[in-house]
Design a protein around this motif. Sequence first.
Motif, PDB file in Angstrom:
ATOM      1  N   ILE A   1     -32.155   9.789  44.615  1.00 14.23           N
ATOM      2  CA  ILE A   1     -30.727   9.690  44.293  1.00 14.23           C
ATOM      3  C   ILE A   1     -30.371   8.282  43.831  1.00 14.23           C
ATOM      4  CG2 ILE A   1     -28.390   9.908  45.191  1.00 14.23           C
ATOM      5  CD1 ILE A   1     -29.367  12.060  47.077  1.00 14.23           C
ATOM      6  N   PHE A   2     -30.849   7.268  44.563  1.00 16.13           N
ATOM      7  CA  PHE A   2     -30.568   5.894  44.153  1.00 16.13           C
ATOM      8  C   PHE A   2     -31.167   5.582  42.786  1.00 16.13           C
ATOM      9  CE2 PHE A   2     -29.712   4.773  48.704  1.00 16.13           C
ATOM     10  CZ  PHE A   2     -28.479   4.163  48.494  1.00 16.13           C
ATOM     11  N   LEU A   3     -32.375   6.081  42.514  1.00 17.81           N
ATOM     12  CA  LEU A   3     -33.011   5.819  41.224  1.00 17.81           C
ATOM     13  C   LEU A   3     -32.211   6.406  40.078  1.00 17.81           C
ATOM     14  CD1 LEU A   3     -36.814   6.283  42.008  1.00 17.81           C
ATOM     15  CD2 LEU A   3     -35.699   4.205  41.207  1.00 17.81           C
ATOM     16  N   PHE A   4     -31.705   7.627  40.246  1.00 15.10           N
ATOM     17  CA  PHE A   4     -30.886   8.229  39.206  1.00 15.10           C
ATOM     18  C   PHE A   4     -29.647   7.389  38.940  1.00 15.10           C
ATOM     19  CE2 PHE A   4     -33.462  12.002  39.477  1.00 15.10           C
ATOM     20  CZ  PHE A   4     -33.231  12.674  38.298  1.00 15.10           C
ATOM     21  N   GLU A   5     -29.017   6.898  40.000  1.00 15.62           N
ATOM     22  CA  GLU A   5     -27.804   6.094  39.844  1.00 15.62           C
ATOM     23  C   GLU A   5     -28.102   4.766  39.154  1.00 15.62           C
ATOM     24  OE1 GLU A   5     -25.925   7.876  43.970  1.00 15.62           O
ATOM     25  OE2 GLU A   5     -26.473   5.759  43.828  1.00 15.62           O
ATOM     26  N   PHE A   6     -29.137   4.071  39.619  1.00 13.03           N
ATOM     27  CA  PHE A   6     -29.459   2.778  39.038  1.00 13.03           C
ATOM     28  C   PHE A   6     -29.941   2.918  37.600  1.00 13.03           C
ATOM     29  CE2 PHE A   6     -30.506   1.152  43.556  1.00 13.03           C
ATOM     30  CZ  PHE A   6     -29.145   0.968  43.797  1.00 13.03           C
ATOM     31  N   ASN A   7     -30.593   4.039  37.282  1.00  6.79           N
ATOM     32  CA  ASN A   7     -31.028   4.306  35.919  1.00  6.79           C
ATOM     33  C   ASN A   7     -29.835   4.257  34.970  1.00  6.79           C
ATOM     34  OD1 ASN A   7     -32.463   5.137  33.664  1.00  6.79           O
ATOM     35  ND2 ASN A   7     -32.436   7.286  34.238  1.00  6.79           N
ATOM     36  N   ALA A   8     -28.702   4.784  35.425  1.00  5.26           N
ATOM     37  CA  ALA A   8     -27.499   4.791  34.590  1.00  5.26           C
ATOM     38  C   ALA A   8     -26.782   3.444  34.627  1.00  5.26           C
ATOM     39  CB  ALA A   8     -26.557   5.904  35.062  1.00  5.26           C
ATOM     40  N   LEU A   9     -26.564   2.912  35.819  1.00  8.54           N
ATOM     41  CA  LEU A   9     -25.713   1.736  35.971  1.00  8.54           C
ATOM     42  C   LEU A   9     -26.361   0.455  35.472  1.00  8.54           C
ATOM     43  CD1 LEU A   9     -24.227   2.549  39.489  1.00  8.54           C
ATOM     44  CD2 LEU A   9     -23.077   2.709  37.274  1.00  8.54           C
ATOM     45  N   MET A  10     -27.683   0.347  35.548  1.00  7.05           N
ATOM     46  CA  MET A  10     -28.324  -0.885  35.111  1.00  7.05           C
ATOM     47  C   MET A  10     -28.256  -1.074  33.604  1.00  7.05           C
ATOM     48  SD  MET A  10     -31.542  -1.522  37.648  1.00  7.05           S
ATOM     49  CE  MET A  10     -31.238  -1.728  39.412  1.00  7.05           C
ATOM     50  N   ARG A  11     -28.055   0.010  32.872  1.00  6.12           N
ATOM     51  CA  ARG A  11     -27.846  -0.127  31.436  1.00  6.12           C
ATOM     52  C   ARG A  11     -26.492  -0.755  31.157  1.00  6.12           C
ATOM     53  NH1 ARG A  11     -31.451   3.426  32.288  1.00  6.12           N
ATOM     54  NH2 ARG A  11     -33.183   3.577  30.853  1.00  6.12           N
ATOM     55  N   LEU A  12     -25.500  -0.343  31.934  1.00  3.00           N
ATOM     56  CA  LEU A  12     -24.189  -0.970  31.801  1.00  3.00           C
ATOM     57  C   LEU A  12     -24.259  -2.437  32.195  1.00  3.00           C
ATOM     58  CD1 LEU A  12     -21.948   1.834  33.371  1.00  3.00           C
ATOM     59  CD2 LEU A  12     -22.147   1.256  30.950  1.00  3.00           C
ATOM     60  N   ASP A  13     -25.192  -2.767  33.096  1.00  2.00           N
ATOM     61  CA  ASP A  13     -25.339  -4.135  33.591  1.00  2.00           C
ATOM     62  C   ASP A  13     -26.343  -4.946  32.778  1.00  2.00           C
ATOM     63  OD1 ASP A  13     -24.300  -5.939  35.321  1.00  2.00           O
ATOM     64  OD2 ASP A  13     -25.115  -5.061  37.142  1.00  2.00           O
ATOM     65  N   GLY A  14     -26.823  -4.375  31.655  1.00  2.00           N
ATOM     66  CA  GLY A  14     -27.691  -5.109  30.747  1.00  2.00           C
ATOM     67  C   GLY A  14     -29.101  -5.349  31.245  1.00  2.00           C
ATOM     68  N   ASP A  15     -29.628  -4.453  32.111  1.00  2.00           N
ATOM     69  CA  ASP A  15     -30.971  -4.645  32.657  1.00  2.00           C
ATOM     70  C   ASP A  15     -31.809  -3.380  32.481  1.00  2.00           C
ATOM     71  OD1 ASP A  15     -33.068  -5.930  33.835  1.00  2.00           O
ATOM     72  OD2 ASP A  15     -32.251  -5.953  35.861  1.00  2.00           O
ATOM     73  N   ALA A  16     -31.797  -2.816  31.277  1.00  2.00           N
ATOM     74  CA  ALA A  16     -32.495  -1.557  31.015  1.00  2.00           C
ATOM     75  C   ALA A  16     -33.999  -1.692  31.168  1.00  2.00           C
ATOM     76  CB  ALA A  16     -32.159  -1.057  29.610  1.00  2.00           C
ATOM     77  N   ASN A  17     -34.558  -2.865  30.878  1.00  6.29           N
ATOM     78  CA  ASN A  17     -36.014  -3.036  30.959  1.00  6.29           C
ATOM     79  C   ASN A  17     -36.541  -2.857  32.376  1.00  6.29           C
ATOM     80  OD1 ASN A  17     -36.269  -3.520  28.219  1.00  6.29           O
ATOM     81  ND2 ASN A  17     -36.063  -5.729  28.425  1.00  6.29           N
ATOM     82  N   ARG A  18     -35.730  -3.226  33.358  1.00  5.73           N
ATOM     83  CA  ARG A  18     -36.166  -3.061  34.749  1.00  5.73           C
ATOM     84  C   ARG A  18     -36.388  -1.588  35.080  1.00  5.73           C
ATOM     85  NH1 ARG A  18     -36.096  -6.388  39.004  1.00  5.73           N
ATOM     86  NH2 ARG A  18     -34.844  -7.893  37.817  1.00  5.73           N
ATOM     87  N   VAL A  19     -35.547  -0.729  34.504  1.00  4.22           N
ATOM     88  CA  VAL A  19     -35.682   0.711  34.722  1.00  4.22           C
ATOM     89  C   VAL A  19     -37.037   1.184  34.209  1.00  4.22           C
ATOM     90  CG1 VAL A  19     -34.726   2.982  34.195  1.00  4.22           C
ATOM     91  CG2 VAL A  19     -33.193   1.041  34.555  1.00  4.22           C
ATOM     92  N   ILE A  20     -37.416   0.733  33.025  1.00  6.69           N
ATOM     93  CA  ILE A  20     -38.692   1.126  32.435  1.00  6.69           C
ATOM     94  C   ILE A  20     -39.855   0.665  33.308  1.00  6.69           C
ATOM     95  CG2 ILE A  20     -40.169   0.940  30.412  1.00  6.69           C
ATOM     96  CD1 ILE A  20     -37.605   2.463  29.910  1.00  6.69           C
ATOM     97  N   VAL A  21     -39.804  -0.566  33.777  1.00  3.29           N
ATOM     98  CA  VAL A  21     -40.872  -1.100  34.623  1.00  3.29           C
ATOM     99  C   VAL A  21     -40.986  -0.288  35.908  1.00  3.29           C
ATOM    100  CG1 VAL A  21     -41.610  -3.081  36.002  1.00  3.29           C
ATOM    101  CG2 VAL A  21     -40.700  -3.435  33.700  1.00  3.29           C
ATOM    102  N   ALA A  22     -39.847   0.007  36.535  1.00  6.79           N
ATOM    103  CA  ALA A  22     -39.852   0.727  37.808  1.00  6.79           C
ATOM    104  C   ALA A  22     -40.470   2.113  37.676  1.00  6.79           C
ATOM    105  CB  ALA A  22     -38.427   0.836  38.351  1.00  6.79           C
TER     106      ALA A  22
END
Length: 589
Positions: A147-168
Amino acid sequence: MKKSSKIINRLFYGSVVSIIAAAVAAMLGIVIDGIVIGRFLGPDSMAAYGLVTPLVNLATAFSGILATGSQVICAQRLGAGDAKGARRAFSMCMVITVVISVLLTAGIVIFRSEIATFLGARGDAANLLPLATDYMLGMAFSIPSVIFLFEFNALMRLDGDANRVIVAVAVMTVLDVAADLLNALVLHGGMLGMGLATTISYFVALVIMLLHFRKKDIIFRFSLRGLKLKDMGEILSTGSSSAVGSVSTMLRNTVLNRILVATALAGTAVGALGVINTVMNFTSSTMIGVGLTAAMIAGMILGEQDRSAAEDLVKVTVRTALLVGIALGVIVFAGANIIAGAFGSADGQEMVALATRGLRFYAVSMVLYGLNSAFINYTQGMRRMAYSNICTFLHDFFFIAVPALALSGVLQTDAVWLSYIIGETLTLLSVLILAAVLKHGIPYKAKDFLFLKEPFGAPESEVYEASITDACHVIETSEAVGAFCEQKGATHKQRVLLSLFVEELGNNVVKFGFADGGRNRLDIRVVHLEDGWILRMRDNCKAFDPTEWIKLHESSDPTANIGIRMVCGMAKDVTYLSTMNLNNLTIRI
């Protein structure tokens, strides 16, 4: 110089690649589990894995509610310049997630036998009960991370950190493959070990995501101060389509499993459906990635009340969804035998043959799946929840389950496979009919499919838009803004100030922001309202806050930066926000 928001197109393409990559990688864990279970643990284990699929759908229902709801609400508030409100919604989402995660995990662990029996592990399929409960016990502890991963997947793009999602998700995928193979070939931990391998890999990915919040220059920070129940209501209602979709999918898979259990092939057919559902989760995640991108950008557009940007978004979404759907459909149809074979062991060839046939039916439906999924996510982003919820229920349950039940007596297993094509066709027809009703005519242009809640934004006649791609366009745009303001009855001071501001800040953006040699663009939007004017300037250059720049460049020369200083001085409000790697400056006069 085109008067259209081309930045929307670039934002979409720039976001959709990372969102699809993250969505696909997140689903790889499920696919890997299915392949390893099918090849090394046998057809009974694969059938048990298939029975548990509706439970996975239920867990992702909550992920979808919170992830999509928080993404849309935060994007809408950021689009309106309300960063404080976006942070408050984020914090409320985190609180809800903790509560729901604990309840779901405890419920699955305590009632896993009853749940497996309800899902079909009884009668002729009673031998699947211990296998299903073992897998459920192992994967239950992955739910908080999921659940947290799904949320952060969306919100981190708004926060300008999309690359972290890919790494994770990349780390999660590699770890899941290694853990699954270790369990199957060395530890022989059975279905319990498979579930635990998934739990461990998701947890490691979550830890990588959480490191984002150690950064200083981020929008979202957790705080219990100022939390409002109203925010919880908005998140849950906006995310309701995701809940409807997951619950509908769970009910659909339960109905389809029961149809197949009643056929002569029983467990073999259920195993084949498990293969198809696993492939479906993987391929549909690609097209869902297109839809999630549309939902995120739609939320921002809703906050800005920008009709032309909504039209651009519809165009690029439809084009992308159609191309992706066709490409994936061709790949799955042509490679159905190879794909199904990856899930089968030597004694599971009958299941592989049945799954191959089912995959080819499903491949045909994929051509339309992307369009339907994009419509659902776009309307969700625009917070047209009635349209989104009804269409989701029809698409994910009614238009598939009902035809399958009606045809099962005649077509047996083929009734289930054919129902996917029927469901996608009926859903698309429903969308076209709705657009025709709203237009009172035949819909054929992008603006006929905006599904906006009127009144939406300012009338087209009260808006001036332009895109600047080089220095020679700045003066031209500045003069055009002045002419537009004069035409709409602006005072001399308003006209001069707005024109000067576009010229001075536009020159700064071109001089410094465009210097990196990228495909940069500055979008200008001037809106005439009854009580004043709104100027929005958006660019895709590196982060730059002009309000801070003014403070750093104070000068004793009263003529220095006079346009910027005078506008900021008389403006009702000046808001700068950097989100989704875009600079957004809004001036209200």
